[in-house]
Design a protein around this motif. Structure first.
Motif, PDB file in Angstrom:
ATOM      1  N   UNK A  74       0.864  -1.215  -0.028  1.00 30.77           N
ATOM      2  CA  UNK A  74       0.112  -0.032  -0.044  1.00 30.77           C
ATOM      3  C   UNK A  74       0.942   1.368   0.030  1.00 30.77           C
ATOM      4  N   UNK A  75       2.072   1.301   0.855  1.00 26.76           N
ATOM      5  CA  UNK A  75       2.668   2.214   0.893  1.00 26.76           C
ATOM      6  C   UNK A  75       3.595   2.650  -0.444  1.00 26.76           C
ATOM      7  N   UNK A  76       3.828   1.581  -0.964  1.00 23.71           N
ATOM      8  CA  UNK A  76       4.622   1.701  -2.368  1.00 23.71           C
ATOM      9  C   UNK A  76       3.506   2.146  -3.254  1.00 23.71           C
ATOM     10  N   UNK A  77       2.434   1.659  -3.313  1.00 22.60           N
ATOM     11  CA  UNK A  77       1.232   2.212  -4.368  1.00 22.60           C
ATOM     12  C   UNK A  77       0.900   3.604  -4.128  1.00 22.60           C
ATOM     13  N   UNK A  78       0.936   4.075  -2.838  1.00 19.79           N
ATOM     14  CA  UNK A  78       0.541   5.535  -2.808  1.00 19.79           C
ATOM     15  C   UNK A  78       1.631   6.423  -2.879  1.00 19.79           C
ATOM     16  N   UNK A  79       2.858   6.100  -2.542  1.00 21.09           N
ATOM     17  CA  UNK A  79       4.135   6.944  -2.583  1.00 21.09           C
ATOM     18  C   UNK A  79       5.051   6.975  -3.757  1.00 21.09           C
ATOM     19  N   UNK A  80       4.882   5.548  -4.502  1.00 18.12           N
ATOM     20  CA  UNK A  80       5.801   5.191  -5.465  1.00 18.12           C
ATOM     21  C   UNK A  80       5.315   4.982  -6.850  1.00 18.12           C
ATOM     22  N   UNK A  81       3.923   4.746  -6.965  1.00 26.52           N
ATOM     23  CA  UNK A  81       3.280   4.031  -8.141  1.00 26.52           C
ATOM     24  C   UNK A  81       2.434   5.310  -8.724  1.00 26.52           C
ATOM     25  N   UNK A  82       1.536   6.001  -7.886  1.00 21.76           N
ATOM     26  CA  UNK A  82       0.807   6.960  -8.541  1.00 21.76           C
ATOM     27  C   UNK A  82       1.600   8.077  -9.330  1.00 21.76           C
ATOM     28  N   UNK A  83       0.948   8.341 -10.525  1.00 26.27           N
ATOM     29  CA  UNK A  83       1.421   9.581 -11.255  1.00 26.27           C
ATOM     30  C   UNK A  83       0.577  10.522 -11.221  1.00 26.27           C
ATOM     31  N   UNK A  84      -0.903  10.180 -11.353  1.00 24.13           N
ATOM     32  CA  UNK A  84      -1.964  11.278 -11.173  1.00 24.13           C
ATOM     33  C   UNK A  84      -3.150  10.581 -10.781  1.00 24.13           C
ATOM     34  N   UNK A  85      -3.932  11.335 -10.090  1.00 24.28           N
ATOM     35  CA  UNK A  85      -5.479  11.183  -9.476  1.00 24.28           C
ATOM     36  C   UNK A  85      -6.632  11.924 -10.035  1.00 24.28           C
ATOM     37  N   UNK A  86      -7.353  11.431 -10.917  1.00 28.71           N
ATOM     38  CA  UNK A  86      -8.520  12.295 -11.074  1.00 28.71           C
ATOM     39  C   UNK A  86      -9.778  11.738 -10.741  1.00 28.71           C
TER      40      UNK A  86
END
Length: 207
Positions: A153-165
C-alpha cells in the motif's frame, strides 16, 4: 512473446481471465471508490490525505465497468466518489508479480495448506470476478481486482501513482445518459487487453 493476441483469442470463454485496462507506454489506469471526505482530501492535496487508512487493505480495479458495477455507478454508501488513478506500468507489473490468488487453485499451488500460508503472508491478493456491461450484466470474461496491504500500500501510494483524477461527475453524467437512453459507448474509457509476461500469467492463474 506478450500475450495480448492470445488473450484476445480467448475472450469468448466464460471463465476467461483477462486484464482489460486503459493504458499507454508509461501508465496504467486503475479505479477506486471512496466517500466524500477521502476524495475531497485527494482533490485538496493531490494525493491521499489523513482520512485514508494506509494500514488497511485497499483494492484497485483496472476495469471501469466493473468499478461501476461495484459502486452502483457512484450511488452506494461510501462509494459516492470515483477516482481514476494512473500508476506506472513498472509499479503495476510489480504488483501483479506479487499476487496470491484469493481462492485455492490446485493447478498453481501444491496443496491447500501451501496456498493458505502464501495467502496469509502475501501483500497482494488477486480476485477474479465476472466483468460487467453498462447495465451490470455479466460479460463472458473475468475482471481482476487486486487487494494491497502492508508495504505494498505504501509503495502504491508513494511510488506508483502518477496522477489521480476525480471522475465522479463523468460517472454521474454517464449513469444518467444510460437511464435516459442517450448513452453512447464512445464515451467509455478505451480499454484493451494488458500484456503480461508468461511467468506473471501463471501467477495470476491465467495459464
Amino acid at each position: 512473446m506478450t500475450t495480448v493476441r492470445k488473450q484476445l483469442e480467448r475472450t469468448t470463454d466464460a471463465e476467461e481471465r483477462i486484464i482489460i485496462a486503459h493504458y499507454n507506454d508509461q501508465t496504467v489506469r486503475v479505479y477506486q471508490a471512496y466517500n466524500h471526505k477521502i476524495a475531497d482530501e485527494v482533490s485538496e492535496f493531490g494525493q491521499f490525505g489523513p482520512s485514508f487508512k494506509i494500514d488497511r487493505m485497499t483494492w484497485i480495479k483496472p476495469s471501469f465497468l466493473w468499478m461501476m458495477y461495484r459502486s452502483g455507478w457512484a450511488t452506494k454508501t461510501d462509494q459516492e466518489r470515483i477516482l481514476a488513478i494512473d500508476i506506472t506500468r513498472e509499479g503495476f507489473n510489480h504488483i501483479l508479480s506479487q499476487v496470491v490468488l484469493s481462492s485455492y487453485d490446485p493447478d498453481l499451488y501444491a496443496s491447500q495448506e501451501e496456498w493458505q500460508t502464501k495467502l496469509q503472508a502475501s501483500q497482494v491478493r488477486c480476485q477474479w470476478d465476472p466483468d460487467r456491461d453498462i447495465h451490470g450484466n455479466k460479460l463472458p470474461r473475468r475482471a481482476i481486482q487486486l487487494g494491497l496491504r502492508g508495504d505494498m500500500v505504501h509503495k502504491f501510494i508513494y511510488e506508483c501513482i502518477v496522477e489521480i483524477t476525480d471522475i465522479t461527475e463523468f460517472v454521474i453524467d454517464t449513469r444518467e445518459a444510460i437511464q435516459s437512453g442517450k448513452f453512447s459507448t464512445g464515451v467509455l474509457p478505451k480499454e484493451t487487453p494488458y500484456p503480461v509476461e508468461n511467468s506473471i500469467e501463471r501467477t495470476l492463474g491465467i495459464i
